[in-house]
Scaffold this motif. Structure first.
Motif, PDB file in Angstrom:
ATOM      1  N   ALA A 135      -4.188  -6.061   3.838  1.00  0.00           N
ATOM      2  CA  ALA A 135      -4.528  -7.448   4.138  1.00  0.00           C
ATOM      3  C   ALA A 135      -5.232  -8.101   2.963  1.00  0.00           C
ATOM      4  O   ALA A 135      -5.844  -7.422   2.132  1.00  0.00           O
ATOM      5  CB  ALA A 135      -5.432  -7.493   5.371  1.00  0.00           C
ATOM      6  N   PRO A 136      -5.158  -9.426   2.884  1.00  0.00           N
ATOM      7  CA  PRO A 136      -5.962 -10.140   1.881  1.00  0.00           C
ATOM      8  C   PRO A 136      -7.434  -9.849   2.094  1.00  0.00           C
ATOM      9  O   PRO A 136      -7.853  -9.458   3.188  1.00  0.00           O
ATOM     10  CB  PRO A 136      -5.641 -11.622   2.163  1.00  0.00           C
ATOM     11  N   SER A 137      -8.236 -10.041   1.067  1.00  0.00           N
ATOM     12  CA  SER A 137      -9.654  -9.719   1.135  1.00  0.00           C
ATOM     13  C   SER A 137     -10.319 -10.372   2.340  1.00  0.00           C
ATOM     14  O   SER A 137     -10.231 -11.577   2.544  1.00  0.00           O
ATOM     15  CB  SER A 137     -10.360 -10.182  -0.140  1.00  0.00           C
ATOM     16  N   GLY A 188      -0.620  -2.376  -9.687  1.00  0.00           N
ATOM     17  CA  GLY A 188      -1.793  -3.017  -9.119  1.00  0.00           C
ATOM     18  C   GLY A 188      -1.808  -3.006  -7.600  1.00  0.00           C
ATOM     19  O   GLY A 188      -2.527  -3.766  -6.968  1.00  0.00           O
ATOM     20  N   ARG A 189      -0.994  -2.122  -7.003  1.00  0.00           N
ATOM     21  CA  ARG A 189      -0.957  -1.995  -5.558  1.00  0.00           C
ATOM     22  C   ARG A 189      -2.046  -1.015  -5.106  1.00  0.00           C
ATOM     23  O   ARG A 189      -2.497  -0.160  -5.853  1.00  0.00           O
ATOM     24  CB  ARG A 189       0.401  -1.481  -5.078  1.00  0.00           C
ATOM     25  N   ALA A 190      -2.431  -1.133  -3.847  1.00  0.00           N
ATOM     26  CA  ALA A 190      -3.434  -0.227  -3.291  1.00  0.00           C
ATOM     27  C   ALA A 190      -2.829   1.145  -3.014  1.00  0.00           C
ATOM     28  O   ALA A 190      -1.653   1.259  -2.655  1.00  0.00           O
ATOM     29  CB  ALA A 190      -4.008  -0.808  -1.996  1.00  0.00           C
ATOM     30  N   VAL A 191      -3.638   2.176  -3.188  1.00  0.00           N
ATOM     31  CA  VAL A 191      -3.221   3.554  -2.902  1.00  0.00           C
ATOM     32  C   VAL A 191      -4.226   4.165  -1.940  1.00  0.00           C
ATOM     33  O   VAL A 191      -5.439   4.062  -2.132  1.00  0.00           O
ATOM     34  CB  VAL A 191      -3.150   4.405  -4.189  1.00  0.00           C
ATOM     35  N   GLY A 192      -3.728   4.774  -0.877  1.00  0.00           N
ATOM     36  CA  GLY A 192      -4.574   5.481   0.072  1.00  0.00           C
ATOM     37  C   GLY A 192      -4.206   6.953   0.091  1.00  0.00           C
ATOM     38  O   GLY A 192      -3.051   7.314  -0.180  1.00  0.00           O
ATOM     39  N   ALA A 193      -5.170   7.800   0.373  1.00  0.00           N
ATOM     40  CA  ALA A 193      -4.910   9.238   0.481  1.00  0.00           C
ATOM     41  C   ALA A 193      -5.607   9.771   1.724  1.00  0.00           C
ATOM     42  O   ALA A 193      -6.742   9.388   2.018  1.00  0.00           O
ATOM     43  CB  ALA A 193      -5.402   9.984  -0.756  1.00  0.00           C
ATOM     44  N   VAL A 194      -4.903  10.626   2.446  1.00  0.00           N
ATOM     45  CA  VAL A 194      -5.460  11.229   3.662  1.00  0.00           C
ATOM     46  C   VAL A 194      -6.111  12.552   3.283  1.00  0.00           C
ATOM     47  O   VAL A 194      -5.463  13.419   2.691  1.00  0.00           O
ATOM     48  CB  VAL A 194      -4.353  11.466   4.713  1.00  0.00           C
ATOM     49  N   PRO A 195      -7.381  12.738   3.588  1.00  0.00           N
ATOM     50  CA  PRO A 195      -8.030  14.008   3.244  1.00  0.00           C
ATOM     51  C   PRO A 195      -7.540  15.128   4.147  1.00  0.00           C
ATOM     52  O   PRO A 195      -7.116  14.899   5.279  1.00  0.00           O
ATOM     53  CB  PRO A 195      -9.514  13.709   3.502  1.00  0.00           C
ATOM     54  N   GLY A 196      -7.596  16.328   3.637  1.00  0.00           N
ATOM     55  CA  GLY A 196      -7.202  17.500   4.425  1.00  0.00           C
ATOM     56  C   GLY A 196      -8.180  18.633   4.200  1.00  0.00           C
ATOM     57  O   GLY A 196      -9.246  18.453   3.610  1.00  0.00           O
ATOM     58  N   VAL A 248       0.849  -1.192   0.000  1.00  0.00           N
ATOM     59  CA  VAL A 248       0.000   0.000   0.000  1.00  0.00           C
ATOM     60  C   VAL A 248       0.882   1.238   0.000  1.00  0.00           C
ATOM     61  O   VAL A 248       1.874   1.297   0.739  1.00  0.00           O
ATOM     62  CB  VAL A 248      -0.918   0.044   1.247  1.00  0.00           C
ATOM     63  N   THR A 249       0.533   2.211  -0.822  1.00  0.00           N
ATOM     64  CA  THR A 249       1.194   3.513  -0.787  1.00  0.00           C
ATOM     65  C   THR A 249       0.179   4.540  -0.302  1.00  0.00           C
ATOM     66  O   THR A 249      -0.881   4.707  -0.910  1.00  0.00           O
ATOM     67  CB  THR A 249       1.711   3.917  -2.182  1.00  0.00           C
ATOM     68  N   VAL A 250       0.497   5.200   0.803  1.00  0.00           N
ATOM     69  CA  VAL A 250      -0.399   6.209   1.377  1.00  0.00           C
ATOM     70  C   VAL A 250       0.206   7.591   1.173  1.00  0.00           C
ATOM     71  O   VAL A 250       1.342   7.845   1.588  1.00  0.00           O
ATOM     72  CB  VAL A 250      -0.631   5.962   2.883  1.00  0.00           C
ATOM     73  N   VAL A 251      -0.550   8.470   0.530  1.00  0.00           N
ATOM     74  CA  VAL A 251      -0.130   9.859   0.348  1.00  0.00           C
ATOM     75  C   VAL A 251      -0.791  10.678   1.455  1.00  0.00           C
ATOM     76  O   VAL A 251      -2.016  10.796   1.502  1.00  0.00           O
ATOM     77  CB  VAL A 251      -0.538  10.390  -1.036  1.00  0.00           C
ATOM     78  N   VAL A 252       0.026  11.211   2.364  1.00  0.00           N
ATOM     79  CA  VAL A 252      -0.519  11.929   3.519  1.00  0.00           C
ATOM     80  C   VAL A 252      -0.811  13.383   3.171  1.00  0.00           C
ATOM     81  O   VAL A 252      -1.888  13.897   3.451  1.00  0.00           O
ATOM     82  CB  VAL A 252       0.436  11.843   4.723  1.00  0.00           C
ATOM     83  N   GLU A 253       0.154  14.055   2.591  1.00  0.00           N
ATOM     84  CA  GLU A 253      -0.028  15.424   2.098  1.00  0.00           C
ATOM     85  C   GLU A 253       0.711  15.544   0.777  1.00  0.00           C
ATOM     86  O   GLU A 253       1.827  15.028   0.652  1.00  0.00           O
ATOM     87  CB  GLU A 253       0.534  16.457   3.086  1.00  0.00           C
ATOM     88  N   ALA A 254       0.113  16.203  -0.177  1.00  0.00           N
ATOM     89  CA  ALA A 254       0.776  16.384  -1.474  1.00  0.00           C
ATOM     90  C   ALA A 254       0.153  17.571  -2.193  1.00  0.00           C
ATOM     91  O   ALA A 254      -1.073  17.717  -2.215  1.00  0.00           O
ATOM     92  CB  ALA A 254       0.641  15.126  -2.331  1.00  0.00           C
TER      93      ALA A 254
END
Length: 377
Positions: free
Chosen positions: A299-301, A258-266, A235-241
């Protein structure tokens, strides 16, 4: 060659590392058949700027006099580091997902131990000029993820990267709490302001680069190393950008793999969150707000689901709109009649009587001396 030089990587894939070096340094001539194989491989991998072997050789030729592998290996030995290649036992197997863009080697500064697989690695990336909000969120995420046994992967830069490494070191419960992937050689910790932090990362985790000691951290190499951060992690999480942040480049590599990407809202008023909101709006990222949600992505599904969040039940939970209106019309202390409630709530008297019956069963309405008032629930 530069790490992402498609022609050089294809040459190694087709000819093998030893013969590729002989060809690149002019000791062996590449035949027409070899060039056709390279052309076919590059076409299959989507590379469209292949200008032929002659052009590649011309590009590499000026660097040949500076080749000094023995010196580079001696530097790593002096630093307590090592060089690893894909056939080594310590090689992180998830890098094979890069296909032809898999690095030929990694220069490694840190304890000699297996690096975690993708399932146990989370990338936290973001702006160098992070805000106090970004720093706090990154610290919470990295510390909690490290406590859960995850390895936090980042780029060793100022801002979000530094906060991620620092918190992971503080909360780490795994053998490799954090990994810093550098744009330049690992012989010099860059940026210099993070030297103490990166030294701690090397001592407790790992500092990696695909360029040899002495290599400068150029802008292009920062973009090159981003694919490694993405490939090492599930997983790659972008906290601030910001809108055009390099962290978005890392997220793009993760999506491509095909990896998961998460982003933190601000805040919508914060330029430092504009890139995160862009990822969320375009559908390339999942909104994440805590470590449990990030762990769920890794985690796996069906495994590692975060605990269901519950809050204290409110008196109005489950009520119909009419019952809510009636509840608001009921006085708290003195009693009132059905007729007055009908006028205040704007409901027919039959509706008021039926509603009072429902509210009475829930303890939300109480009848006293022929009148009604709100219950004490």
């Amino acid at each position: 060659m530069e790490p992402q030089d498609a022609a050089g990587l294809a040459l190694v894939h087709v000819a093998g590392a030893t013969d590729a070096l002989r060809i690149a340094t002019g000791r062996v001539t590449a035949g027409a058949g070899l060039e056709r194989e390279i052309t076919s491989l590059l076409a299959d991998s989507g590379a469209s700027n292949w200008a032929g072997m002659a052009a590649a050789l011309k590009r590499w030729q000026p660097r040949i006099p500076d080749l000094a592998p023995e010196r580079d290996l001696a530097t790593m030995a002096r630093l307590g580091g090592r060089l690893i290649i894909p056939t080594d036992e310590l090689w992180p197997s998830q890098l094979a997902d890069l296909g032809i863009q898999e690095p030929l080697c990694l220069w490694w500064r840190g304890q000699e131990q297996p690096l975690p697989g993708a399932a146990l690695s989370i990338a936290l990336v973001g702006s160098r000029d992070s805000t106090s909000y970004g720093a706090a969120v990154t610290g919470d995420l990295a510390y909690s993820l490290a406590q859960r046994g995850f390895t936090v992967v980042s780029g060793g830069a100022y801002g979000i990267d530094a906060h991620a490494h620092r918190a992971a070191l503080a909360g780490g419960s795994s053998a490799v709490p954090t990994i810093a992937v550098m744009a330049g050689g690992v012989d010099r910790f860059y940026p210099s302001g993070n030297e103490d932090l990166l030294r701690a990362v090397a001592n407790q985790g790992a500092v990696l680069a695909e360029v040899p000691p002495g290599s400068a951290p150029t802008r292009y190499r920062f973009l090159q190393r981003n694919r490694l951060i993405a490939a090492l992690s599930s997983v790659t999480v972008v906290v601030e950008a910001r809108w055009r942040s390099g962290a978005l480049n890392t997220a793009h590599h993760a999506e491509t793999l095909g990896r998961a990407v998460g982003a933190v809202p601000g805040s919508v008023h914060s330029a430092n969150s504009a890139g995160c909101h862009r990822l969320l709006r375009d559908g390339g990222a999942v909104c994440v707000t805590d470590a449990a949600e990030v762990a769920e992505l890794a985690a796996p599904s069906g495994a590692g689901l975060p605990e269901q969040r519950t809050g204290a039940a409110a008196v109005q939970d489950g009520l119909t709109l009419e019952d809510l209106i009636l509840l608001d019309a009921l006085p708290l202390r003195s009693t009132t009649s059905v007729e007055k409630l009908s006028a205040v709530a704007g409901l027919g008297q039959d509706s008021v009587r039926a509603g009072l019956g429902r509210l009475g069963l829930l303890g939300l309405a109480v009848s006293e001396r022929g009148g009604w008032k709100r219950g004490k629930v």
